[in-house]
Design a protein around this motif. Structure first.
Motif, PDB file in Angstrom:
ATOM      1  N   ARG A 129       0.831  -1.211   0.000  1.00  0.00           N
ATOM      2  CA  ARG A 129       0.000   0.000   0.000  1.00  0.00           C
ATOM      3  C   ARG A 129       0.867   1.264   0.000  1.00  0.00           C
ATOM      4  O   ARG A 129       0.549   2.240  -0.681  1.00  0.00           O
ATOM      5  CB  ARG A 129      -0.926   0.013   1.199  1.00  0.00           C
ATOM      6  N   ALA A 130       1.953   1.246   0.759  1.00  0.00           N
ATOM      7  CA  ALA A 130       2.828   2.412   0.821  1.00  0.00           C
ATOM      8  C   ALA A 130       3.538   2.627  -0.516  1.00  0.00           C
ATOM      9  O   ALA A 130       3.618   3.755  -1.010  1.00  0.00           O
ATOM     10  CB  ALA A 130       3.847   2.244   1.942  1.00  0.00           C
ATOM     11  N   ALA A 131       4.027   1.561  -1.116  1.00  0.00           N
ATOM     12  CA  ALA A 131       4.793   1.670  -2.360  1.00  0.00           C
ATOM     13  C   ALA A 131       3.911   2.024  -3.553  1.00  0.00           C
ATOM     14  O   ALA A 131       4.371   2.677  -4.490  1.00  0.00           O
ATOM     15  CB  ALA A 131       5.537   0.372  -2.625  1.00  0.00           C
ATOM     16  N   ILE A 132       2.653   1.619  -3.523  1.00  0.00           N
ATOM     17  CA  ILE A 132       1.763   1.828  -4.672  1.00  0.00           C
ATOM     18  C   ILE A 132       1.518   3.317  -4.918  1.00  0.00           C
ATOM     19  O   ILE A 132       1.225   3.727  -6.039  1.00  0.00           O
ATOM     20  CB  ILE A 132       0.444   1.046  -4.498  1.00  0.00           C
ATOM     21  N   ARG A 133       1.662   4.131  -3.879  1.00  0.00           N
ATOM     22  CA  ARG A 133       1.476   5.581  -4.043  1.00  0.00           C
ATOM     23  C   ARG A 133       2.516   6.172  -4.988  1.00  0.00           C
ATOM     24  O   ARG A 133       2.294   7.208  -5.586  1.00  0.00           O
ATOM     25  CB  ARG A 133       1.542   6.271  -2.687  1.00  0.00           C
ATOM     26  N   GLY A 134       3.664   5.481  -5.115  1.00  0.00           N
ATOM     27  CA  GLY A 134       4.727   5.971  -5.983  1.00  0.00           C
ATOM     28  C   GLY A 134       4.630   5.460  -7.406  1.00  0.00           C
ATOM     29  O   GLY A 134       5.473   5.768  -8.233  1.00  0.00           O
ATOM     30  N   GLY A 135       3.634   4.661  -7.714  1.00  0.00           N
ATOM     31  CA  GLY A 135       3.470   4.140  -9.068  1.00  0.00           C
ATOM     32  C   GLY A 135       3.429   2.618  -9.099  1.00  0.00           C
ATOM     33  O   GLY A 135       2.824   1.998  -8.231  1.00  0.00           O
ATOM     34  N   MET A 136       4.093   2.031 -10.067  1.00  0.00           N
ATOM     35  CA  MET A 136       4.073   0.579 -10.247  1.00  0.00           C
ATOM     36  C   MET A 136       4.872  -0.117  -9.150  1.00  0.00           C
ATOM     37  O   MET A 136       5.918   0.386  -8.727  1.00  0.00           O
ATOM     38  CB  MET A 136       4.661   0.196 -11.601  1.00  0.00           C
ATOM     39  N   VAL A 137       4.363  -1.273  -8.713  1.00  0.00           N
ATOM     40  CA  VAL A 137       5.006  -2.075  -7.681  1.00  0.00           C
ATOM     41  C   VAL A 137       5.010  -3.527  -8.148  1.00  0.00           C
ATOM     42  O   VAL A 137       4.015  -4.008  -8.689  1.00  0.00           O
ATOM     43  CB  VAL A 137       4.231  -1.977  -6.346  1.00  0.00           C
TER      44      VAL A 137
END
Length: 122
Positions: A32-40
């Motif tokens: 959830r935290a990483a998805i804010r920055g785009g593709m994960v």
């Protein structure tokens, strides 16, 4: 049914559902935290009946079909493990969360492919 009985019934149902696995879908907080920055890149654990290992391919196909048109990209299918490695965005994560019938968990893929060696050079 009085109020106490209703509260007790809800509490027992919640405990039973958690103990039996229920239809809970676990999305790791780091996804959830990483998805804010785009593709994960994630690993998606599928709900494959233990008595039917041949269902792996069918469930992988179904998950990919339901993700069609989202921002998901297939990174890898596994023939003998109930997993998919995907690159996802927020809309694909929302679709995965709606697949409680076939998806058990979405977690960050921490596997580093051989061509992406991140070890320090000496």
């Amino acid at each position: 049914m009085n109020r106490f009985s209703a509260i007790l019934l809800v509490a027992l149902t919640s405990v039973w559902s958690a103990a039996s696995g229920g239809d809970d879908l676990l999305v790791d907080p780091d996804v959830r935290a990483a998805i804010r920055g785009g593709m994960v890149r994630v690993l998606v654990d599928l709900r494959v009946p233990t008595a039917d290992p041949s269902a792996i391919g069918r469930l992988q196909d179904e998950a990919l079909r339901r993700l069609d048109g989202s921002g998901a990209r297939l990174a890898r299918r596994y023939s003998s493990a109930p997993l998919l490695a995907l690159e996802i965005d927020a809309s694909a994560l929302a679709r995965l969360e709606a697949m409680r019938d076939i998806v058990a968990r979405v977690r960050t893929d921490r596997i580093t492919p051989p061509h992406e060696d991140t070890s320090p050079r000496r």
